[in-house]
Design a protein around this motif. Structure first.
Motif, PDB file in Angstrom:
ATOM      1  N   GLN A  68       0.808  -1.327   0.190  1.00 12.91           N
ATOM      2  CA  GLN A  68       0.006  -0.052   0.004  1.00 12.91           C
ATOM      3  C   GLN A  68       0.856   1.414   0.008  1.00 12.91           C
ATOM      4  O   GLN A  68       0.458   2.320  -0.520  1.00 12.91           O
ATOM      5  CB  GLN A  68      -0.804  -0.030   1.245  1.00 12.91           C
ATOM      6  CG  GLN A  68      -2.109   0.872   1.249  1.00 12.91           C
ATOM      7  CD  GLN A  68      -2.895   0.799  -0.179  1.00 12.91           C
ATOM      8  OE1 GLN A  68      -3.451  -0.477  -0.479  1.00 12.91           O
ATOM      9  NE2 GLN A  68      -3.196   1.917  -1.011  1.00 12.91           N
ATOM     10  N   HIS A  69       1.958   1.207   0.672  1.00 16.77           N
ATOM     11  CA  HIS A  69       2.822   2.495   0.681  1.00 16.77           C
ATOM     12  C   HIS A  69       3.510   2.768  -0.758  1.00 16.77           C
ATOM     13  O   HIS A  69       3.527   3.748  -1.006  1.00 16.77           O
ATOM     14  CB  HIS A  69       4.174   1.994   1.714  1.00 16.77           C
ATOM     15  CG  HIS A  69       4.955   1.167   1.431  1.00 16.77           C
ATOM     16  ND1 HIS A  69       4.480  -0.289   1.395  1.00 16.77           N
ATOM     17  CD2 HIS A  69       6.311   1.130   0.887  1.00 16.77           C
ATOM     18  CE1 HIS A  69       5.631  -0.933   0.997  1.00 16.77           C
ATOM     19  NE2 HIS A  69       6.623  -0.291   0.795  1.00 16.77           N
ATOM     20  N   LEU A  70       3.893   1.799  -1.533  1.00 18.05           N
ATOM     21  CA  LEU A  70       4.190   2.123  -2.664  1.00 18.05           C
ATOM     22  C   LEU A  70       3.231   2.366  -3.754  1.00 18.05           C
ATOM     23  O   LEU A  70       3.211   3.396  -4.428  1.00 18.05           O
ATOM     24  CB  LEU A  70       4.671   0.764  -3.306  1.00 18.05           C
ATOM     25  CG  LEU A  70       6.156   0.350  -3.341  1.00 18.05           C
ATOM     26  CD1 LEU A  70       6.613  -0.906  -3.973  1.00 18.05           C
ATOM     27  CD2 LEU A  70       6.833   1.502  -4.145  1.00 18.05           C
ATOM     28  N   VAL A  71       1.988   1.963  -3.543  1.00 18.98           N
ATOM     29  CA  VAL A  71       0.768   2.455  -4.265  1.00 18.98           C
ATOM     30  C   VAL A  71       0.432   3.861  -4.000  1.00 18.98           C
ATOM     31  O   VAL A  71       0.317   4.953  -4.867  1.00 18.98           O
ATOM     32  CB  VAL A  71      -0.589   1.596  -4.304  1.00 18.98           C
ATOM     33  CG1 VAL A  71      -1.852   2.215  -4.846  1.00 18.98           C
ATOM     34  CG2 VAL A  71      -0.266   0.049  -4.645  1.00 18.98           C
ATOM     35  N   ASP A  72       0.374   4.159  -2.874  1.00 19.98           N
ATOM     36  CA  ASP A  72       0.207   5.626  -2.297  1.00 19.98           C
ATOM     37  C   ASP A  72       1.150   6.473  -2.813  1.00 19.98           C
ATOM     38  O   ASP A  72       0.765   7.862  -3.086  1.00 19.98           O
ATOM     39  CB  ASP A  72       0.062   5.688  -0.662  1.00 19.98           C
ATOM     40  CG  ASP A  72      -1.092   5.097  -0.217  1.00 19.98           C
ATOM     41  OD1 ASP A  72      -2.102   4.750  -1.110  1.00 19.98           O
ATOM     42  OD2 ASP A  72      -1.322   4.479   0.948  1.00 19.98           O
ATOM     43  N   GLU A  73       2.482   6.322  -2.784  1.00 14.36           N
ATOM     44  CA  GLU A  73       3.510   7.199  -2.840  1.00 14.36           C
ATOM     45  C   GLU A  73       3.862   7.224  -4.365  1.00 14.36           C
ATOM     46  O   GLU A  73       4.304   8.293  -4.877  1.00 14.36           O
ATOM     47  CB  GLU A  73       4.638   6.800  -2.405  1.00 14.36           C
ATOM     48  CG  GLU A  73       4.592   7.112  -0.578  1.00 14.36           C
ATOM     49  CD  GLU A  73       5.777   6.555   0.106  1.00 14.36           C
ATOM     50  OE1 GLU A  73       6.837   6.216  -0.474  1.00 14.36           O
ATOM     51  OE2 GLU A  73       5.504   6.434   1.445  1.00 14.36           O
ATOM     52  N   ALA A  74       3.781   5.997  -5.050  1.00 12.61           N
ATOM     53  CA  ALA A  74       4.422   6.063  -6.466  1.00 12.61           C
ATOM     54  C   ALA A  74       3.668   5.459  -7.472  1.00 12.61           C
ATOM     55  O   ALA A  74       3.748   4.913  -8.809  1.00 12.61           O
ATOM     56  CB  ALA A  74       5.604   5.252  -6.431  1.00 12.61           C
ATOM     57  N   GLY A  75       2.303   4.887  -7.049  1.00 18.09           N
ATOM     58  CA  GLY A  75       1.332   4.196  -8.061  1.00 18.09           C
ATOM     59  C   GLY A  75       0.222   4.925  -8.519  1.00 18.09           C
ATOM     60  O   GLY A  75       0.217   6.289  -8.534  1.00 18.09           O
ATOM     61  N   TRP A  76      -0.932   4.257  -8.627  1.00 16.54           N
ATOM     62  CA  TRP A  76      -2.225   4.765  -8.928  1.00 16.54           C
ATOM     63  C   TRP A  76      -3.224   4.202  -7.791  1.00 16.54           C
ATOM     64  O   TRP A  76      -3.966   3.660  -8.120  1.00 16.54           O
ATOM     65  CB  TRP A  76      -2.672   4.012 -10.280  1.00 16.54           C
ATOM     66  CG  TRP A  76      -2.051   4.777 -11.438  1.00 16.54           C
ATOM     67  CD1 TRP A  76      -2.446   5.826 -12.078  1.00 16.54           C
ATOM     68  CD2 TRP A  76      -1.068   4.185 -12.094  1.00 16.54           C
ATOM     69  NE1 TRP A  76      -1.693   6.062 -13.062  1.00 16.54           N
ATOM     70  CE2 TRP A  76      -0.636   4.955 -13.253  1.00 16.54           C
ATOM     71  CE3 TRP A  76      -0.154   3.110 -12.066  1.00 16.54           C
ATOM     72  CZ2 TRP A  76       0.229   4.676 -14.251  1.00 16.54           C
ATOM     73  CZ3 TRP A  76       0.895   2.731 -13.022  1.00 16.54           C
ATOM     74  CH2 TRP A  76       0.984   3.717 -14.082  1.00 16.54           C
ATOM     75  N   PRO A  77      -3.221   4.979  -6.604  1.00 14.49           N
ATOM     76  CA  PRO A  77      -4.104   4.488  -5.708  1.00 14.49           C
ATOM     77  C   PRO A  77      -5.576   4.994  -6.013  1.00 14.49           C
ATOM     78  O   PRO A  77      -5.862   5.962  -6.770  1.00 14.49           O
ATOM     79  CB  PRO A  77      -3.927   5.750  -4.440  1.00 14.49           C
ATOM     80  CG  PRO A  77      -3.051   6.855  -5.212  1.00 14.49           C
ATOM     81  CD  PRO A  77      -2.199   6.400  -6.365  1.00 14.49           C
ATOM     82  N   GLY A  78      -6.361   3.826  -5.867  1.00 11.14           N
ATOM     83  CA  GLY A  78      -7.927   3.823  -6.280  1.00 11.14           C
ATOM     84  C   GLY A  78      -8.075   3.647  -7.655  1.00 11.14           C
ATOM     85  O   GLY A  78      -9.277   3.524  -8.170  1.00 11.14           O
ATOM     86  N   ALA A  79      -6.934   3.518  -8.641  1.00  7.74           N
ATOM     87  CA  ALA A  79      -7.435   3.479  -9.821  1.00  7.74           C
ATOM     88  C   ALA A  79      -7.511   1.944 -10.317  1.00  7.74           C
ATOM     89  O   ALA A  79      -7.106   1.139  -9.910  1.00  7.74           O
ATOM     90  CB  ALA A  79      -6.424   4.172 -10.911  1.00  7.74           C
ATOM     91  N   ASP A  80      -8.271   1.789 -11.431  1.00  5.29           N
ATOM     92  CA  ASP A  80      -8.521   0.514 -11.988  1.00  5.29           C
ATOM     93  C   ASP A  80      -7.301   0.063 -12.672  1.00  5.29           C
ATOM     94  O   ASP A  80      -6.433   0.781 -13.265  1.00  5.29           O
ATOM     95  CB  ASP A  80      -9.614   0.232 -13.365  1.00  5.29           C
ATOM     96  CG  ASP A  80     -11.006   0.715 -12.839  1.00  5.29           C
ATOM     97  OD1 ASP A  80     -11.307   0.404 -11.423  1.00  5.29           O
ATOM     98  OD2 ASP A  80     -11.827   0.691 -13.535  1.00  5.29           O
ATOM     99  N   GLY A  81      -6.759  -1.358 -12.201  1.00  6.27           N
ATOM    100  CA  GLY A  81      -5.481  -1.469 -12.693  1.00  6.27           C
ATOM    101  C   GLY A  81      -4.251  -1.154 -11.699  1.00  6.27           C
ATOM    102  O   GLY A  81      -3.017  -1.519 -12.130  1.00  6.27           O
TER     103      GLY A  81
END
Length: 265
Positions: A68-81
């Motif tokens: 989750q930390h990677l998604v929040d900081e460098a990904g697409w939090p909440g997005a499809d895919g």
């Protein structure tokens, strides 16, 4: 129980740019995804895809991670895919059997040990100087130097030489049928069923004022046949070659008919 994860990063986010530019920083943030700290388990990872629009990382861990930390900081939090995929790796390990064939993918750092490098780095020069000044400090012979294989042929030979110890062999590739009206030339062997699909040289600093690290990498894709299931499982879980903390050595398997390595069991 081992887990294989696929994490998507957004290369247009500032944090993602920072991580993707340094295997050292990326390794640290991957270790932060494990609850038991400090991390003592083996963690393998590699960049699976890195384009201006999307970057994907494969990570193999012994315990179930949280990204989750990677998604929040460098990904697409909440997005499809944008949600990481985490799969139980045990079913794949159980399917490994003597004589069975798989497609495989491996990004590695092919190296060799030599008594003295022809073009020593700053750190290697320091070692040579220290040994010259105190030749009997530890032993009568200096420890060998690890240097990279530079050519594609050397890198391919490196993999072929290590296949047996890791529990597999690479069979001969299937030769294409001759065109109508032509006879097959038996003198032309198809060669081993493996190729280098990409090569790179990674340069980064472990710390801001630390020495420069240079890694020559090669990504292999091909087909393997299991000769020792136990040794192959050990290679899958423990990695192949050096620089594992910098995204090297993760071997993944796929059904033979697949065109690319499957990232889940």
């Amino acid at each position: 129980m081992p887990y294989l994860s696929k994490i998507a990063l957004n290369p247009r986010r500032r944090k993602a740019v920072s991580l993707l530019s340094s295997p050292h920083r990326l390794h640290a943030v991957i270790l932060a995804g494990l609850a038991v700290q400090p991390v003592t388990e083996r963690v393998l990872w590699r960049m699976e895809n890195n384009t201006p629009h999307r970057a994907e990382i494969l990570v193999l861990t012994e315990s179930r991670p949280s990204w989750q930390h990677l998604v929040d900081e460098a990904g697409w939090p909440g997005a499809d895919g944008g949600e990481p995929l985490v799969a139980n790796y045990a079913p794949l390990l159980e399917r490994i059997a003597l004589g069975k064939e798989f497609g495989f993918r491996l990004t590695a750092n092919p190296v060799q040990n030599v008594p003295r490098p022809t073009k020593p780095s700053e750190q290697q020069n320091a070692r040579l100087k220290a040994h010259a000044e105190r030749p009997d400090a530890n032993d009568h012979r200096p420890r060998g130097f690890r240097v990279a294989h530079r050519t594609a042929a050397q890198q391919l030979d490196w993999l072929l030489a290590r296949a047996d110890r890791h529990g597999f062999t690479i069979p001969e590739a299937s030769a294409d049928a001759p065109a109508p009206g032509l006879k097959a030339d038996d003198s032309l062997a198809a060669g081993p069923a493996v190729s280098i699909v990409s090569r790179d040289i990674l340069r980064f600093n472990k710390h801001r004022d630390g020495p420069r690290i240079t890694l020559s990498t090669a990504t292999f894709e091909g087909r393997l046949r299991v000769t020792d299931p136990h040794a192959l499982r050990a290679a899958l879980l423990g990695g192949v070659g050096p620089a594992k903390g910098y995204g090297q050595g993760l071997l993944t398997l796929a059904p033979v008919r697949a065109e690319a390595a499957v990232t889940s069991a």
